[in-house]
Write a protein that holds these residues in place. Structure first.
Motif: not given
Length: 333
Positions: A212-218, A220-221, A223-233, A308-315
Motif C-alpha cells: 500500500k505504501e508503494i501504491a501511495d508513494c510510487g 518515491a518509495y 528513495e525513501k527506503h534507499k538505506k534498505e537497498f545496499p549498492a550492488r556491483d 529494484i522495483h521487484n523488492y520491498y527491501e533487500k530480504g
C-alpha cells in the motif's frame, strides 16, 4: 529463631511474587497463541511463530477444505498469493505452510508429516536458497520450533520453548512495557509487531503493508527506503556448494514422497536481492533429484533481480515478481 524464619519466608514470598505475577500474565494473555486453540490467530501484538500458526490453520480446516496443494519455504513465500498459484494448478486447493527463516530440516519434516496425514498431495511449490539448504537441523527457538504434530515432540517440551522465551528479560521487559502503555518503541523490534499485517486464515496468505505504501508513494518509495537497498556491483558472485550428504538424503526422501503421491512438484531458487547465485553444482543436484524441468533457478544477476522495483527491501520480493515467476514455471503447460 521463629522471627528469623518468618522473615526468611517473607523475603522468599516477596522474591517469588514478581515471577508468579508474570506467570499469571503469561497464562492469561497467551502472547504466543500456543496455549489455546483459536478460530483465528494473529490477534496478539507479539511476533508469533508463523510456522506453528500456519500449521494450526491447516490442521483445523483440512477436513472441511480438503487441501491438496502446499507452498513451502521461508518468508519469501509471501510473494506468491495462493489465488495466483491456483490459476496454474487446476483442482488445486492450496495453503501456504511457511516458517520464518525456514530451513531444509523444517521443510523435510513438514513433507514427511503431510505424507502421513494427507490422502492427496497434488501440487507442491518449494522455495529454497543458500540459507534454506544450509540448515538440516530443527531448532527449539520459539519463532521457529515446529508444531508437535510435525515433529512428534511432546506438548510439554513444545510449551517450554515459549515459556523460556517469555521470561527472557529482552522479551519480558518489552512485552510488559507494551502491555501497560500500549505504545510501540523501537527497542521492541522482534518482540512486538510494529504494524498490522493483513492475513487470510484460509490460505495463510500475508499481505505486506508496504504494498500500500508503494501504491501511495510510487517511485518515491525506493528513495525513501534507499538505506534498505545496499549498492550492488556487476560482478557475479557464486555461493559455495552447500548440498552435502545430509541434504541429499532429505531431498531424496522428499522426492520419494512426491513420487508416491504423484505430486507435481516445483523447486524455485529465490531471486535474492544480493544477486548471489546458488552454486551450479547445487542446482545440478536439485535437478538430478527432482527433474531438470522442475527446478527453476532465479538466483544471480538477471532480469528479475536487477529491477529494484521487484523488492520491498533487500530480504523480500513482491507479488508482482512472484506472478512473473509462476508464469515461467507453469505458463507453458
Amino acid at each position: 529463631m521463629k522471627k528469623t524464619f518468618a522473615l526468611f519466608l517473607l523475603k522468599c514470598v516477596l522474591l517469588i511474587l514478581p515471577f508468579l505475577a508474570l506467570l499469571g500474565l503469561y497464562f492469561y494473555d497467551d502472547p504466543f497463541e500456543v496455549l489455546n486453540e483459536y478460530k483465528t490467530y494473529y490477534k496478539s501484538p507479539v511476533a508469533v511463530n508463523e510456522g506453528y500458526v500456519g500449521w494450526q490453520h491447516y490442521r483445523m480446516q483440512r477436513d472441511s477444505l480438503k487441501y491438496n496443494s502446499f507452498l513451502l519455504g521461508n518468508s519469501c513465500t509471501m510473494a506468491f498469493q495462493i489465488k495466483d498459484w491456483e490459476r496454474y494448478i487446476p483442482g488445486g486447493r492450496a495453503i501456504r505452510l511457511y516458517g520464518s527463516a525456514e530451513r531444509l530440516g523444517n521443510i523435510y519434516r513438514k513433507v514427511k508429516a503431510l505424507d502421513a496425514i494427507q490422502d492427496s498431495i497434488a501440487n507442491v511449490l518449494i522455495l529454497v536458497d543458500y540459507a534454506t539448504l544450509k540448515q538440516t537441523q530443527i531448532t527449539n527457538m520459539s519463532t521457529q520450533v515446529l508444531h508437535p504434530e510435525v515433529t512428534g515432540q511432546s506438548n510439554w517440551e513444545f510449551q517450554m520453548c515459549f515459556l523460556q522465551t517469555f521470561f527472557n528479560p529482552d522479551f519480558c521487559v518489552a512485552y510488559v512495557d507494551y502491555r501497560i502503555f500500549g505504545q510501540y518503541r523501537r527497542y521492541m523490534k522482534g518482540v512486538i509487531n510494529s504494524g498490522v499485517v493483513e492475513r487470510n486464515c484460509i490460505t495463510n496468505d500475508v499481505f505486506n503493508p508496504r504494498e500500500k505504501e508503494i501504491a501511495d508513494c510510487g517511485e518515491a518509495y525506493w528513495e525513501k527506503h534507499k538505506k534498505e537497498f545496499p549498492a550492488r556491483d556487476t560482478v557475479e558472485k557464486i555461493a559455495p556448494p552447500i548440498i552435502m550428504k545430509k541434504q541429499l538424503d532429505m531431498l531424496a526422501e522428499m522426492r520419494d514422497v512426491f513420487v508416491k503421491h504423484g505430486t507435481n512438484c516445483k523447486i524455485l531458487i529465490n531471486p535474492r536481492y544480493n544477486q548471489v547465485r546458488l552454486n551450479p553444482e547445487d542446482v545440478k543436484q536439485l535437478q538430478e533429484i527432482f527433474g531438470e524441468g522442475n527446478v527453476f533457478d532465479f538466483s544471480g544477476i538477471n532480469e528479475y533481480t536487477s529491477d529494484i522495483h521487484n523488492y520491498y527491501e533487500k530480504g523480500h520480493y513482491r507479488p508482482l515478481l512472484g506472478r512473473k515467476m509462476l508464469e515461467v514455471m507453469y505458463g507453458n503447460k
